[in-house]
Enzyme design. Structure first.
Site, PDB file in Angstrom:
ATOM      1  N   GLU A  78     -16.152   6.246   4.792  1.00 51.74           N
ATOM      2  CA  GLU A  78     -15.294   6.000   5.951  1.00 51.74           C
ATOM      3  C   GLU A  78     -15.307   7.225   6.855  1.00 51.74           C
ATOM      4  O   GLU A  78     -15.861   8.262   6.499  1.00 51.74           O
ATOM      5  CB  GLU A  78     -13.864   5.721   5.480  1.00 51.74           C
ATOM      6  CG  GLU A  78     -13.254   6.903   4.712  1.00 51.74           C
ATOM      7  CD  GLU A  78     -11.913   6.610   4.073  1.00 51.74           C
ATOM      8  OE1 GLU A  78     -11.180   5.740   4.580  1.00 51.74           O
ATOM      9  OE2 GLU A  78     -11.592   7.252   3.067  1.00 51.74           O
ATOM     10  N   LYS A  89      -2.743   6.784   1.290  1.00 54.67           N
ATOM     11  CA  LYS A  89      -2.595   7.132   2.705  1.00 54.67           C
ATOM     12  C   LYS A  89      -1.684   8.352   2.798  1.00 54.67           C
ATOM     13  O   LYS A  89      -0.483   8.255   3.047  1.00 54.67           O
ATOM     14  CB  LYS A  89      -2.033   5.949   3.501  1.00 54.67           C
ATOM     15  CG  LYS A  89      -2.233   6.083   5.004  1.00 54.67           C
ATOM     16  CD  LYS A  89      -1.935   4.774   5.706  1.00 54.67           C
ATOM     17  CE  LYS A  89      -2.057   4.901   7.224  1.00 54.67           C
ATOM     18  NZ  LYS A  89      -3.441   5.106   7.677  1.00 54.67           N
ATOM     19  N   ARG A  92       0.834  -1.208   0.000  1.00 52.56           N
ATOM     20  CA  ARG A  92       0.000   0.000   0.000  1.00 52.56           C
ATOM     21  C   ARG A  92       0.867   1.255   0.000  1.00 52.56           C
ATOM     22  O   ARG A  92       0.525   2.264  -0.639  1.00 52.56           O
ATOM     23  CB  ARG A  92      -0.950  -0.017   1.201  1.00 52.56           C
ATOM     24  CG  ARG A  92      -2.024   1.074   1.134  1.00 52.56           C
ATOM     25  CD  ARG A  92      -3.062   0.921   2.225  1.00 52.56           C
ATOM     26  NE  ARG A  92      -2.506   1.098   3.551  1.00 52.56           N
ATOM     27  CZ  ARG A  92      -3.211   1.047   4.677  1.00 52.56           C
ATOM     28  NH1 ARG A  92      -4.519   0.825   4.626  1.00 52.56           N
ATOM     29  NH2 ARG A  92      -2.646   1.212   5.849  1.00 52.56           N
TER      30      ARG A  92
END
Length: 332
Positions: A209, A175, A73
């Site tokens: 989210e 992220k 990721r």
């Protein structure tokens, strides 16, 4: 124990990208970074990071949880931000080396060693608003942490926001620090106005989210969550919880969930809602705030299934249950 993530080990692993190649990684003092004030990251947010943990088992050995997934990721975030391509093998070794350096400092359960790999664009070039940084810095910080909920877990209050969203839709799976910054103001406003702990962003009436966690619903033997797309973070804890749910014989449904469906399900006895993330692991949601009114989820308390799934995950991480999926990497 100090506030989660506020204490750091005195050394970190570090590597630099210059002249189209990565340097050899090294262990350096954690306060040794020097940046030009024109560095790309300071002006155009060319930065991403990861969060994973190392755990001490009863025999004293130290294991990192799902390092391969976090490295993948991290590389994806770097690529989508047009940062220099990450050498995944090098990053894996950097994580292993710095955790091994401080293996003796990894706390016993319920504590752990929080691991924060970070990648930033370092080129001094304020004229590059529409161009990537040619140089970068990658480092791995360690922070010994206790239980995220030192005072004991409690059911959270979530404000449902159907007008805003956490970040730009094409940025959700990255992220990046900017995504967290963009969620901060609405979260603080929700805390002040509604005593909410978090905001569940529901653009166009469909759940995504919160500012820092994925959202899941348990209704009977079914666990329901939004299907993966580019608009929200593909949580490693989320993935782990869904796999454990499958192992327990639960039905896993990854699909679109409307606010209307969520509110209908919340009123059913025994229904649970929860947030998943590396820091808090799995946390019950007891109240949804919608159009200024509180809607209780199930009985409004910490749910038994949230506790069961959290414990099952912790048992694997702490070596108290078999690691049947090969999620742990032994470091020391």
């Amino acid at each position: 124990m100090a506030a989660f993530g506020s204490v750091f080990m005195p050394k970190m692993a570090l590597a630099t990208f210059e002249n189209n190649q990565w340097s050899e990684s090294q262990i350096v003092a954690s306060d040794s970074i020097s940046l030009h004030p024109g560095a790309h990251v300071l002006h155009y947010s060319s930065t991403c990071f990861e969060g994973l943990k190392a755990f001490r088992h009863e025999d004293g050995s130290v294991h990192v949880f799902r390092m391969d997934q976090n490295v993948e990721r991290f590389a994806q975030s770097s690529r989508l931000l047009s940062l220099p391509e990450v050498n995944k093998a090098q990053l894996t070794q950097m994580i292993s080396d710095i955790v091994a350096e401080y293996a003796a400092d990894v706390p016993t359960p319920p504590g752990s060693m929080y691991i924060r790999p970070t990648h930033i664009g370092t080129e001094a070039a304020v004229g590059k608003a529409a161009a990537p940084s040619d140089s970068s810095l990658m480092y791995v910080l360690l922070s010994p942490v206790g239980d995220y909920f030192a005072g004991g877990a409690r059911a959270l209050r979530l404000l449902l926001d159907e007008t805003g969203q956490r970040c730009a839709p094409h940025m959700g799976m990255i992220k990046s620090g900017g995504n967290y910054a963009s969620a901060l103001a609405p979260t603080l406003e929700a805390k002040e106005k509604f005593q909410a702990d978090q905001v569940l962003f529901c653009p166009n009436g469909y759940i995504t989210e919160t500012g820092a966690a994925n959202f899941l619903i348990v209704d009977g033997n079914e666990i329901i969550t939004k299907a993966l797309d580019s608009s929200f973070l593909h949580g490693v804890t989320r993935s782990s919880i869904l796999q454990i749910a499958k192992d327990l014989g639960m039905t896993v449904s990854e699909r679109e969930v409307s606010v209307e469906e969520l509110l209908e399900r919340a009123k059913k006895p025994g229904v649970e809602a929860m947030l998943s993330g590396t820091a808090a692991v799995l946390t019950s949601v007891g109240t949804l705030i919608h159009n200024g009114e509180d809607v209780q989820v199930g009985n409004g308390e910490v749910g038994p299934m949230a506790q069961k799934l959290r414990q099952a995950l912790n048992d694997i991480q702490w070596g108290k249950a078999p690691d049947t999926h090969g999620w742990l990497t032994k470091i020391a």
